[in-house]
Design a protein around this motif. Structure first.
Motif, PDB file in Angstrom:
ATOM      1  N   THR A  46       0.669  -1.111  -0.022  1.00  0.00           N
ATOM      2  CA  THR A  46      -0.037   0.067   0.054  1.00  0.00           C
ATOM      3  C   THR A  46       0.842   1.197   0.194  1.00  0.00           C
ATOM      4  OG1 THR A  46      -1.763  -1.113   1.226  1.00  0.00           O
ATOM      5  CG2 THR A  46      -1.892   1.274   1.298  1.00  0.00           C
ATOM      6  N   THR A  51      -9.249  -2.830  -3.625  1.00  0.00           N
ATOM      7  CA  THR A  51      -8.268  -2.809  -2.717  1.00  0.00           C
ATOM      8  C   THR A  51      -8.955  -1.583  -1.534  1.00  0.00           C
ATOM      9  OG1 THR A  51      -6.717  -3.852  -4.061  1.00  0.00           O
ATOM     10  CG2 THR A  51      -6.191  -3.040  -1.708  1.00  0.00           C
ATOM     11  N   LEU A  94      -7.647  -1.130   1.444  1.00  0.00           N
ATOM     12  CA  LEU A  94      -6.529  -0.334   2.409  1.00  0.00           C
ATOM     13  C   LEU A  94      -5.906   0.658   1.223  1.00  0.00           C
ATOM     14  CD1 LEU A  94      -4.579  -3.340   4.032  1.00  0.00           C
ATOM     15  CD2 LEU A  94      -6.097  -1.769   4.877  1.00  0.00           C
ATOM     16  N   TYR A  95      -6.081   0.599  -0.030  1.00  0.00           N
ATOM     17  CA  TYR A  95      -5.704   1.863  -0.922  1.00  0.00           C
ATOM     18  C   TYR A  95      -6.681   2.678  -0.712  1.00  0.00           C
ATOM     19  CZ  TYR A  95      -2.449  -1.262  -3.534  1.00  0.00           C
ATOM     20  OH  TYR A  95      -1.243  -2.015  -3.937  1.00  0.00           O
ATOM     21  N   ARG A 111      -8.464   3.693   1.916  1.00  0.00           N
ATOM     22  CA  ARG A 111      -8.088   4.031   3.207  1.00  0.00           C
ATOM     23  C   ARG A 111      -7.199   4.712   3.309  1.00  0.00           C
ATOM     24  NH1 ARG A 111      -8.537  -0.022   8.083  1.00  0.00           N
ATOM     25  NH2 ARG A 111     -10.611   0.412   7.900  1.00  0.00           N
ATOM     26  N   ILE A 162      -1.544   6.854   5.785  1.00  0.00           N
ATOM     27  CA  ILE A 162      -1.007   5.497   6.152  1.00  0.00           C
ATOM     28  C   ILE A 162       0.190   5.952   7.142  1.00  0.00           C
ATOM     29  CG2 ILE A 162      -2.328   4.188   4.681  1.00  0.00           C
ATOM     30  CD1 ILE A 162       0.570   4.077   3.298  1.00  0.00           C
ATOM     31  N   TRP A 164     -15.993  -6.313   3.592  1.00  0.00           N
ATOM     32  CA  TRP A 164     -14.923  -5.230   4.252  1.00  0.00           C
ATOM     33  C   TRP A 164     -15.470  -3.887   4.196  1.00  0.00           C
ATOM     34  CZ3 TRP A 164     -12.063  -1.006   3.130  1.00  0.00           C
ATOM     35  CH2 TRP A 164     -10.957  -0.764   3.996  1.00  0.00           C
ATOM     36  N   GLN A 187     -16.114  -1.212   6.854  1.00  0.00           N
ATOM     37  CA  GLN A 187     -15.050  -0.486   7.188  1.00  0.00           C
ATOM     38  C   GLN A 187     -15.198   0.954   6.488  1.00  0.00           C
ATOM     39  OE1 GLN A 187     -12.495  -1.124   8.883  1.00  0.00           O
ATOM     40  NE2 GLN A 187     -13.383  -3.378   9.418  1.00  0.00           N
TER      41      GLN A 187
END
Length: 315
Positions: free
Chosen positions: A90, A117, A119-120, A122, A128, A294, A298
């Motif tokens: 990420t 994805t 996490l990308y 987020r 991050i 997710w 999320q």
């Protein structure tokens, strides 16, 4: 110690540098790429890949990357630019986005981030943690140790060196164990310390559009099955052969792309092709379900939920 934080070349944080971004998330085969392409054509925008697997080269068909015809309709970035021998992260993806911004290729037009994805997304919206640069010699060392000693032994080493991290990981989670050891080796600090320092969001949240596609489950299953059949017709087997010829570590992310292991097993004679195809379809359905779960739990209330991916509904 140099870090991989999201700072631009002038040293200023990247918060809010992408104005009026459109973020389109959704499970695999949900129609999000088609929506992004329609919007890019209509608005004169550019599309940035926000899917970890579509960043790898070789697997054009098997990761459902945009076709040559799609690429000709609007500018696309960060597709197929990473060799499968690389464990793309990420943080690395976010740095690549920052480079696009610094190079000016995203300026003056809508930027559409599309992918599956979480996490990308987020990282874009929340930032991050910074992580240390890992020298290649350290990266090579721990990958060699993993190959020679196995994940369980490395987990024991991590337990001795950084028990707090080790207790959060399964002894078989080779990728995260190696990552924790690399960070500790390169910086002398626990990965937990690095993770505690949150970065800055890259997009201007106030001007952004957040869209998540939530298709009907039965319709999605039908699309997944039809698409995998189309992948086979378009050369998925040849891609798997080319990937196998690279003789890469089986633990690398690209080697875990859905369909790779199943088709390799069939090509090796360990199962029939009909069984391999059915297993790949099942794995894709399971993956889509995990993605949808997710996104449901999320992603915050700012995300507009769409059942169809029709641009007239979501914009």
């Amino acid at each position: 110690m140099a870090t991989s934080g999201i700072e631009n070349s002038s040293g200023k944080a990247g918060e809010g540098r992408v104005k009026n971004a459109i973020l389109i998330a959704g499970p695999t085969a949900s129609g999000k790429s088609a929506l992004a392409l329609d919007l890019a054509e209509r608005e004169g925008g550019v599309i940035v890949n926000t899917d970890s697997m579509q960043g790898y080269s070789v697997l054009d068909v098997l990761t459902a990357r945009p076709s040559a015809a799609d690429l000709a309709r609007a500018p696309h970035f960060l597709y197929g630019h990473v060799h499968p021998s690389t464990a793309y992260s990420t943080g690395a993806w976010l740095r690549d986005v920052m480079k696009l911004i610094d190079d000016g290729v995203l300026s003056g037009r809508p930027v559409i981030f599309v992918g599956g994805t979480g996490l990308y997304f987020r990282a874009l919206a929340e930032g991050i943690s910074e992580m240390p640069d890992i020298p290649q010699r350290i990266r090579d060392r721990w990958r060699y140790e993993l190959k020679e000693q196995g994940a369980v032994k490395l987990h024991q080493i991590l337990m001795h060196e950084d028990s707090r991290v080790a207790m959060t990981l399964k002894p078989t989670d080779s990728q995260r164990i190696v990552r924790a050891l690399e960070v500790l080796d390169a910086s002398g600090r626990s990965i937990l310390e690095w993770q505690a320092a949150r970065g800055q969001p890259l997009i201007d949240r106030n001007g952004a559009h957040f869209i998540v596609i939530e298709p009907d489950r039965a319709a999605l299953v039908a699309r997944i099955e039809a698409r995998f059949d189309q992948m086979l017709d378009k050369g998925a087997l040849d891609e798997v052969r080319r990937l196998a010829a690279l003789d890469l570590d089986a633990d690398l992310p690209a080697m875990k792309a859905i369909g790779v292991r199943e088709l390799q097993a069939a090509m090796a004679g360990n199962m029939g092709f009909p069984e391999a195809i059915e297993r790949a379809k099942i794995a894709t359905r399971q993956y889509a379900k995990r993605q949808a779960t997710w996104f449901r739990h999320q992603l915050g209330p700012e995300w507009r939920r769409s059942g169809t991916g029709d641009e007239t509904e979501v914009i």
